[in-house]
Scaffold this motif. Structure first.
Motif, PDB file in Angstrom:
ATOM      1  N   LEU A   8      -0.834   2.321  40.246  1.00 59.36           N
ATOM      2  CA  LEU A   8      -1.306   2.971  41.471  1.00 59.36           C
ATOM      3  C   LEU A   8      -2.567   2.292  41.995  1.00 59.36           C
ATOM      4  CD1 LEU A   8      -0.781   6.755  40.659  1.00 59.36           C
ATOM      5  CD2 LEU A   8       0.514   5.334  42.247  1.00 59.36           C
ATOM      6  N   ASP A   9      -3.436   1.843  41.076  1.00 59.21           N
ATOM      7  CA  ASP A   9      -4.650   1.147  41.492  1.00 59.21           C
ATOM      8  C   ASP A   9      -4.321  -0.171  42.181  1.00 59.21           C
ATOM      9  OD1 ASP A   9      -6.202   3.174  40.509  1.00 59.21           O
ATOM     10  OD2 ASP A   9      -6.680   2.156  38.621  1.00 59.21           O
ATOM     11  N   HIS A  11      -1.495  -0.719  43.887  1.00 59.72           N
ATOM     12  CA  HIS A  11      -0.593  -0.464  45.006  1.00 59.72           C
ATOM     13  C   HIS A  11      -1.302  -0.703  46.342  1.00 59.72           C
ATOM     14  CE1 HIS A  11       2.588   1.354  47.343  1.00 59.72           C
ATOM     15  NE2 HIS A  11       1.683   2.113  47.937  1.00 59.72           N
ATOM     16  N   ILE A  12      -0.654  -1.432  47.227  1.00 61.97           N
ATOM     17  CA  ILE A  12      -1.195  -1.672  48.566  1.00 61.97           C
ATOM     18  C   ILE A  12      -0.554  -0.659  49.503  1.00 61.97           C
ATOM     19  CG2 ILE A  12      -1.366  -3.302  50.468  1.00 61.97           C
ATOM     20  CD1 ILE A  12      -1.070  -5.541  48.350  1.00 61.97           C
ATOM     21  N   ARG A  13      -1.381   0.104  50.173  1.00 59.42           N
ATOM     22  CA  ARG A  13      -0.873   1.105  51.104  1.00 59.42           C
ATOM     23  C   ARG A  13      -0.407   0.446  52.395  1.00 59.42           C
ATOM     24  NH1 ARG A  13      -4.806   6.296  51.195  1.00 59.42           N
ATOM     25  NH2 ARG A  13      -4.008   7.207  49.285  1.00 59.42           N
ATOM     26  N   ARG A  14       0.528   1.105  53.051  1.00 59.28           N
ATOM     27  CA  ARG A  14       0.986   0.636  54.359  1.00 59.28           C
ATOM     28  C   ARG A  14      -0.127   0.773  55.373  1.00 59.28           C
ATOM     29  NH1 ARG A  14       6.398   3.713  55.937  1.00 59.28           N
ATOM     30  NH2 ARG A  14       6.298   2.282  57.669  1.00 59.28           N
ATOM     31  N   PRO A  16      -1.654   2.202  58.616  1.00 61.55           N
ATOM     32  CA  PRO A  16      -1.344   3.458  59.297  1.00 61.55           C
ATOM     33  C   PRO A  16      -0.822   3.228  60.712  1.00 61.55           C
ATOM     34  CG  PRO A  16      -3.704   3.139  59.205  1.00 61.55           C
ATOM     35  CD  PRO A  16      -3.084   2.035  58.412  1.00 61.55           C
ATOM     36  N   HIS A  24      -6.121  11.406  61.364  1.00 63.15           N
ATOM     37  CA  HIS A  24      -7.358  11.222  60.604  1.00 63.15           C
ATOM     38  C   HIS A  24      -8.579  11.566  61.467  1.00 63.15           C
ATOM     39  CE1 HIS A  24     -10.084   9.559  57.631  1.00 63.15           C
ATOM     40  NE2 HIS A  24     -10.671   8.898  58.606  1.00 63.15           N
ATOM     41  N   HIS A  78      -4.507  -5.619  58.374  1.00 67.47           N
ATOM     42  CA  HIS A  78      -3.734  -5.437  57.144  1.00 67.47           C
ATOM     43  C   HIS A  78      -2.950  -6.713  56.822  1.00 67.47           C
ATOM     44  CE1 HIS A  78      -0.557  -3.783  54.506  1.00 67.47           C
ATOM     45  NE2 HIS A  78      -1.472  -2.877  54.182  1.00 67.47           N
ATOM     46  N   TYR A  85       2.324  -8.974  51.778  1.00 67.95           N
ATOM     47  CA  TYR A  85       2.753  -7.570  51.680  1.00 67.95           C
ATOM     48  C   TYR A  85       4.110  -7.374  52.342  1.00 67.95           C
ATOM     49  CZ  TYR A  85       3.040  -2.576  52.608  1.00 67.95           C
ATOM     50  OH  TYR A  85       3.456  -1.279  52.679  1.00 67.95           O
ATOM     51  N   TYR A  87       6.821  -3.978  52.811  1.00 62.41           N
ATOM     52  CA  TYR A  87       7.024  -2.555  52.573  1.00 62.41           C
ATOM     53  C   TYR A  87       8.199  -2.353  51.641  1.00 62.41           C
ATOM     54  CZ  TYR A  87       8.256   2.299  53.347  1.00 62.41           C
ATOM     55  OH  TYR A  87       8.563   3.619  53.169  1.00 62.41           O
TER      56      TYR A  87
END
Length: 89
Positions: A8-9, A11-14, A16, A24, A78, A85, A87
């Motif tokens: 999880l550390d 992991h690259i988030r998508r 937004p 947000h 990103h 990256y 998805y």
């Protein structure tokens, strides 16, 4: 458990999308407002999400374009930071 935490550390988030950036921003406004009024009970996250979703569905085209522009900038940043990256749900 440790392996999952490490994955999880890493992991690259998508990046937004426009709605997530809008959500947000609106959540920050709501939380600031609620903090200023101590007599108000904290609003449930699910209720805030419903209200913000309704606002988004009734947004003006100018507002949508502004947040889409922000989303495009974030998406490009990103891509620059994570060129490899892809998805993977």
């Amino acid at each position: 458990r440790t392996e999952r935490r490490e994955s999880l550390d890493q992991h690259i988030r998508r990046a937004p999308n426009a709605f997530m950036i809008y959500r947000h921003a609106r959540l920050k406004q709501w939380h600031h407002y609620v903090k200023a009024l101590p007599e108000v009970d904290p609003i449930q996250q699910s209720l805030l999400s419903k209200v913000i979703g309704y606002e988004w569905s009734r947004k003006s085209p100018a507002l949508a374009a502004a947040f889409q522009g922000l989303a495009d900038v974030v998406k490009e940043e990103h891509k620059r930071r994570y060129p490899d990256y892809r998805y993977q749900p």
